[in-house]
Design a protein around this motif. Structure first.
Motif, PDB file in Angstrom:
ATOM      1  N   LEU A   1      -8.164   8.585  24.141  1.00 46.95           N
ATOM      2  CA  LEU A   1      -9.504   8.613  24.211  1.00 46.95           C
ATOM      3  C   LEU A   1      -9.784   8.266  25.801  1.00 46.95           C
ATOM      4  CD1 LEU A   1      -9.701   5.338  25.125  1.00 46.95           C
ATOM      5  CD2 LEU A   1      -9.449   5.181  22.683  1.00 46.95           C
ATOM      6  N   ALA A   2     -11.099   8.349  25.999  1.00 48.20           N
ATOM      7  CA  ALA A   2     -11.483   8.329  27.227  1.00 48.20           C
ATOM      8  C   ALA A   2     -12.981   7.310  27.029  1.00 48.20           C
ATOM      9  CB  ALA A   2     -12.186   9.782  27.806  1.00 48.20           C
ATOM     10  N   LEU A   3     -12.921   6.612  28.374  1.00 49.56           N
ATOM     11  CA  LEU A   3     -14.137   5.715  28.465  1.00 49.56           C
ATOM     12  C   LEU A   3     -14.874   6.048  29.767  1.00 49.56           C
ATOM     13  CD1 LEU A   3     -12.561   2.251  27.751  1.00 49.56           C
ATOM     14  CD2 LEU A   3     -13.517   3.525  25.866  1.00 49.56           C
ATOM     15  N   LYS A   4     -16.241   6.089  29.602  1.00 48.57           N
ATOM     16  CA  LYS A   4     -16.754   6.240  30.723  1.00 48.57           C
ATOM     17  C   LYS A   4     -18.099   5.292  30.903  1.00 48.57           C
ATOM     18  CE  LYS A   4     -19.853   9.754  30.964  1.00 48.57           C
ATOM     19  NZ  LYS A   4     -20.391  11.069  31.163  1.00 48.57           N
ATOM     20  N   PHE A   5     -17.969   4.519  31.862  1.00 51.74           N
ATOM     21  CA  PHE A   5     -19.050   3.628  32.129  1.00 51.74           C
ATOM     22  C   PHE A   5     -19.775   4.162  33.314  1.00 51.74           C
ATOM     23  CE2 PHE A   5     -17.511  -0.175  29.863  1.00 51.74           C
ATOM     24  CZ  PHE A   5     -16.059   0.032  29.740  1.00 51.74           C
TER      25      PHE A   5
ATOM     26  N   PHE B   1     -24.720   3.452  30.457  1.00 48.16           N
ATOM     27  CA  PHE B   1     -24.041   3.548  29.149  1.00 48.16           C
ATOM     28  C   PHE B   1     -22.704   3.606  29.088  1.00 48.16           C
ATOM     29  CE2 PHE B   1     -28.166   5.569  29.114  1.00 48.16           C
ATOM     30  CZ  PHE B   1     -28.877   5.098  27.714  1.00 48.16           C
ATOM     31  N   LEU B   2     -22.069   3.176  27.900  1.00 50.03           N
ATOM     32  CA  LEU B   2     -20.657   3.245  27.829  1.00 50.03           C
ATOM     33  C   LEU B   2     -20.600   4.323  26.813  1.00 50.03           C
ATOM     34  CD1 LEU B   2     -17.484   2.600  27.508  1.00 50.03           C
ATOM     35  CD2 LEU B   2     -18.213   0.686  26.000  1.00 50.03           C
ATOM     36  N   THR B   3     -19.703   5.434  27.270  1.00 44.01           N
ATOM     37  CA  THR B   3     -19.411   6.640  26.290  1.00 44.01           C
ATOM     38  C   THR B   3     -18.037   6.528  25.908  1.00 44.01           C
ATOM     39  OG1 THR B   3     -21.180   7.795  27.534  1.00 44.01           O
ATOM     40  CG2 THR B   3     -19.692   9.052  26.025  1.00 44.01           C
ATOM     41  N   VAL B   4     -17.646   6.605  24.751  1.00 47.64           N
ATOM     42  CA  VAL B   4     -16.367   6.389  24.155  1.00 47.64           C
ATOM     43  C   VAL B   4     -15.996   8.253  23.653  1.00 47.64           C
ATOM     44  CG1 VAL B   4     -14.483   5.826  22.673  1.00 47.64           C
ATOM     45  CG2 VAL B   4     -16.137   4.121  23.979  1.00 47.64           C
ATOM     46  N   ILE B   5     -15.173   8.720  24.106  1.00 42.49           N
ATOM     47  CA  ILE B   5     -14.582  10.341  23.587  1.00 42.49           C
ATOM     48  C   ILE B   5     -13.282   9.816  23.093  1.00 42.49           C
ATOM     49  CG2 ILE B   5     -14.465  12.636  23.981  1.00 42.49           C
ATOM     50  CD1 ILE B   5     -16.329  11.957  26.580  1.00 42.49           C
ATOM     51  N   LYS B   6     -13.203  10.332  21.773  1.00 42.23           N
ATOM     52  CA  LYS B   6     -11.937  10.426  21.080  1.00 42.23           C
ATOM     53  C   LYS B   6     -11.441  11.632  20.745  1.00 42.23           C
ATOM     54  CE  LYS B   6     -12.027   5.689  18.845  1.00 42.23           C
ATOM     55  NZ  LYS B   6     -12.228   4.911  17.849  1.00 42.23           N
ATOM     56  N   ASP B   7     -10.204  11.847  21.003  1.00 45.82           N
ATOM     57  CA  ASP B   7      -9.558  13.100  20.561  1.00 45.82           C
ATOM     58  C   ASP B   7      -8.397  12.881  19.555  1.00 45.82           C
ATOM     59  OD1 ASP B   7      -7.949  15.512  19.929  1.00 45.82           O
ATOM     60  OD2 ASP B   7      -7.539  15.854  22.287  1.00 45.82           O
TER      61      ASP B   7
ATOM     62  N   ILE C   1     -17.792  -5.317  31.252  1.00 42.64           N
ATOM     63  CA  ILE C   1     -16.819  -4.313  30.597  1.00 42.64           C
ATOM     64  C   ILE C   1     -16.319  -4.914  29.466  1.00 42.64           C
ATOM     65  CG2 ILE C   1     -14.454  -3.136  30.929  1.00 42.64           C
ATOM     66  CD1 ILE C   1     -16.666  -2.448  32.950  1.00 42.64           C
ATOM     67  N   ALA C   2     -15.904  -6.268  29.084  1.00 43.06           N
ATOM     68  CA  ALA C   2     -15.290  -6.708  27.820  1.00 43.06           C
ATOM     69  C   ALA C   2     -16.474  -6.680  26.805  1.00 43.06           C
ATOM     70  CB  ALA C   2     -14.754  -8.093  28.083  1.00 43.06           C
ATOM     71  N   GLU C   3     -17.550  -7.210  27.372  1.00 48.12           N
ATOM     72  CA  GLU C   3     -18.732  -7.464  26.217  1.00 48.12           C
ATOM     73  C   GLU C   3     -19.239  -5.973  25.934  1.00 48.12           C
ATOM     74  OE1 GLU C   3     -18.344  -8.839  29.027  1.00 48.12           O
ATOM     75  OE2 GLU C   3     -18.509 -10.903  28.876  1.00 48.12           O
ATOM     76  N   ASP C   4     -19.190  -4.975  26.638  1.00 50.79           N
ATOM     77  CA  ASP C   4     -19.636  -3.686  26.550  1.00 50.79           C
ATOM     78  C   ASP C   4     -18.821  -2.921  25.435  1.00 50.79           C
ATOM     79  OD1 ASP C   4     -21.753  -3.840  28.380  1.00 50.79           O
ATOM     80  OD2 ASP C   4     -20.219  -3.878  30.014  1.00 50.79           O
ATOM     81  N   ILE C   5     -17.484  -3.295  25.608  1.00 55.45           N
ATOM     82  CA  ILE C   5     -16.566  -2.621  24.585  1.00 55.45           C
ATOM     83  C   ILE C   5     -16.765  -3.110  23.187  1.00 55.45           C
ATOM     84  CG2 ILE C   5     -14.094  -2.352  23.892  1.00 55.45           C
ATOM     85  CD1 ILE C   5     -13.483  -2.031  26.969  1.00 55.45           C
ATOM     86  N   ALA C   6     -16.794  -4.620  23.374  1.00 58.45           N
ATOM     87  CA  ALA C   6     -16.994  -5.207  21.943  1.00 58.45           C
ATOM     88  C   ALA C   6     -18.341  -4.749  21.203  1.00 58.45           C
ATOM     89  CB  ALA C   6     -17.037  -6.924  22.131  1.00 58.45           C
ATOM     90  N   PHE C   7     -19.278  -4.649  22.173  1.00 53.75           N
ATOM     91  CA  PHE C   7     -20.651  -4.136  21.539  1.00 53.75           C
ATOM     92  C   PHE C   7     -20.405  -2.465  21.131  1.00 53.75           C
ATOM     93  CE2 PHE C   7     -25.002  -2.188  22.400  1.00 53.75           C
ATOM     94  CZ  PHE C   7     -25.747  -2.896  21.278  1.00 53.75           C
ATOM     95  N   TYR C   8     -19.663  -2.049  21.717  1.00 53.38           N
ATOM     96  CA  TYR C   8     -19.443  -0.427  21.309  1.00 53.38           C
ATOM     97  C   TYR C   8     -18.876  -0.528  19.826  1.00 53.38           C
ATOM     98  CZ  TYR C   8     -16.750   3.480  20.115  1.00 53.38           C
ATOM     99  OH  TYR C   8     -16.067   4.581  19.609  1.00 53.38           O
TER     100      TYR C   8
ATOM    101  N   ALA D   1     -14.422  -8.842  19.072  1.00 56.43           N
ATOM    102  CA  ALA D   1     -14.368  -9.734  20.210  1.00 56.43           C
ATOM    103  C   ALA D   1     -13.297  -9.072  21.181  1.00 56.43           C
ATOM    104  CB  ALA D   1     -14.145 -11.006  19.851  1.00 56.43           C
ATOM    105  N   VAL D   2     -13.910  -9.136  22.553  1.00 58.06           N
ATOM    106  CA  VAL D   2     -12.969  -8.569  23.562  1.00 58.06           C
ATOM    107  C   VAL D   2     -12.829  -9.554  24.757  1.00 58.06           C
ATOM    108  CG1 VAL D   2     -12.386  -6.614  25.179  1.00 58.06           C
ATOM    109  CG2 VAL D   2     -13.210  -6.106  22.760  1.00 58.06           C
ATOM    110  N   GLY D   3     -11.483  -9.878  25.352  1.00 59.57           N
ATOM    111  CA  GLY D   3     -11.465 -10.593  26.409  1.00 59.57           C
ATOM    112  C   GLY D   3     -10.583  -9.764  27.612  1.00 59.57           C
ATOM    113  N   LEU D   4     -11.093  -9.676  28.833  1.00 52.81           N
ATOM    114  CA  LEU D   4     -10.381  -8.777  29.515  1.00 52.81           C
ATOM    115  C   LEU D   4     -10.468  -9.618  30.855  1.00 52.81           C
ATOM    116  CD1 LEU D   4     -12.064  -5.356  29.011  1.00 52.81           C
ATOM    117  CD2 LEU D   4      -9.773  -6.112  28.350  1.00 52.81           C
ATOM    118  N   GLY D   5      -9.527  -9.807  31.741  1.00 51.46           N
ATOM    119  CA  GLY D   5      -9.464 -10.484  33.147  1.00 51.46           C
ATOM    120  C   GLY D   5      -8.443  -9.943  34.073  1.00 51.46           C
ATOM    121  N   VAL D   6      -8.988  -9.866  35.267  1.00 50.48           N
ATOM    122  CA  VAL D   6      -8.144  -9.390  36.305  1.00 50.48           C
ATOM    123  C   VAL D   6      -8.244 -10.581  37.356  1.00 50.48           C
ATOM    124  CG1 VAL D   6      -7.784  -7.462  38.312  1.00 50.48           C
ATOM    125  CG2 VAL D   6      -8.461  -6.839  35.898  1.00 50.48           C
ATOM    126  N   PHE D   7      -6.981 -11.041  37.816  1.00 49.52           N
ATOM    127  CA  PHE D   7      -7.311 -12.052  39.158  1.00 49.52           C
ATOM    128  C   PHE D   7      -6.800 -11.299  40.403  1.00 49.52           C
ATOM    129  CE2 PHE D   7      -6.623 -15.704  41.733  1.00 49.52           C
ATOM    130  CZ  PHE D   7      -7.532 -16.647  41.044  1.00 49.52           C
TER     131      PHE D   7
END
Ligand SMILES: [Zn+2]
Length: 299
Positions: free
Chosen positions: A63-67, A115-121, A139-146, A156-162
């Protein structure tokens, strides 16, 4: 197995949980692209989200994600597949966005109008294409909403980078929780309460918690079992042949212009920054091959 994902399911088969640690692959990607702190957080979250989403695919699928939005980062592209491979880049790696309440402002860098576009092969003739408006740009909320909106799977999605003050990535990871039919209100309530009370992903990871530990916290009181543990890694799929196809897609005139103007061409892979060099003879060879292709097509 330094970077990995764990997938679990409730014994009642109505809650799916994935959690992962991606610190090394996010560090590697950020080094490769020379990202600023905010761009690192954005790219790291998107890579982690993409890796989690690809963990739901079957063998051989990708898959591909495009924000893409109105923020100064312009866009984030991530590709991931069922083998655990992931790659990605951002539009403006050195983006400079002021901190918001003392934190990196990923949403401010991405922008909210977009927009967030998700393309799946998934191995069919046609690619699956889902598009949703961004919720927050974080990002996380956008993927959950998708998932909730486009695939009708409450998620529900949680993502973190420190990102350390000097720019090093000291923790990256995330989780993805989905409820499956038949939905059980009491289970959903438990999950919502648990997720709301949970410290951020990076706080969990930095205190030594593993993806397994995070799922144990989230699933407390919900019996579950582990389905799978999978390694995640940064890997580009570019090759000289693929770059040749990109050049060919430009058309004969553009290639002829390149030969006339510079006598050579340099093409950088956007995902891994590998530079491919084509000298005059190689460009002329491509031009010749294209000639043959179109002649054959005319017959
Ligand atoms: Zn590449």
């Amino acid at each position: 197995m330094k970077n990995y994902m764990v997938r679990v399911i409730s014994n009642a088969l109505n809650v799916l949980g994935l959690a992962c640690v991606t610190t090394d692959l996010v560090s590697e990607a950020c080094r490769l692209h020379g990202t600023s702190a905010t761009a690192s957080a954005a790219l790291g979250r998107a890579l982690t989200g993409g890796a989690l989403m690809a963990s739901l695919l079957k063998d051989g699928q990708r898959l591909a994600l495009k924000f893409e939005a109105d923020g100064p980062l312009k866009k984030i592209i991530v590709e991931a597949d069922s083998s655990g491979a992931v790659r990605g880049f951002v539009g403006v790696p050195d983006v400079d966005v002021p901190l918001k309440e003392g934190k990196l402002d990923v949403a401010g860098a991405v922008g909210r109008n977009g927009f967030l576009t998700v393309i799946k092969d998934i191995g069919l003739k046609e690619l699956y294409n889902g598009i949703v408006q961004l919720r927050t740009g974080a990002i996380a909320e956008d993927i959950a909403f998708y998932f909730t909106e486009s695939e009708q799977i409450p998620s529900a999605v949680g993502l973190g980078v420190f990102v350390e003050p000097m720019g090093d990535i000291s923790a990256a990871g995330g989780f993805l929780i989905q409820t499956l039919p038949p939905s059980d209100e009491s289970v959903v309530d438990k999950l919502v309460t648990r997720l709301e009370g949970m410290p951020p992903v990076t706080q969990n990871l930095r205190s030594g918690k593993t993806p397994e530990d995070m799922l144990e916290i989230i699933f407390e009181g919900i019996p579950y079992h582990i389905l799978e543990k999978r390694e995640l890694f940064l890997k580009c799929t570019c090759s000289r042949e693929r770059i040749e196809r990109v050049l060919i897609s430009l058309g004969k005139k553009d290639i002829a212009d390149m030969i006339a103007a510079q006598g050579e061409a340099e093409v950088d892979c956007e995902f891994c920054r590998t530079r491919y060099h084509f000298n005059r003879a190689e460009l002329e060879q491509l031009l010749q091959e294209m000639g043959e292709v179109s002649e054959n097509g005319d017959r």
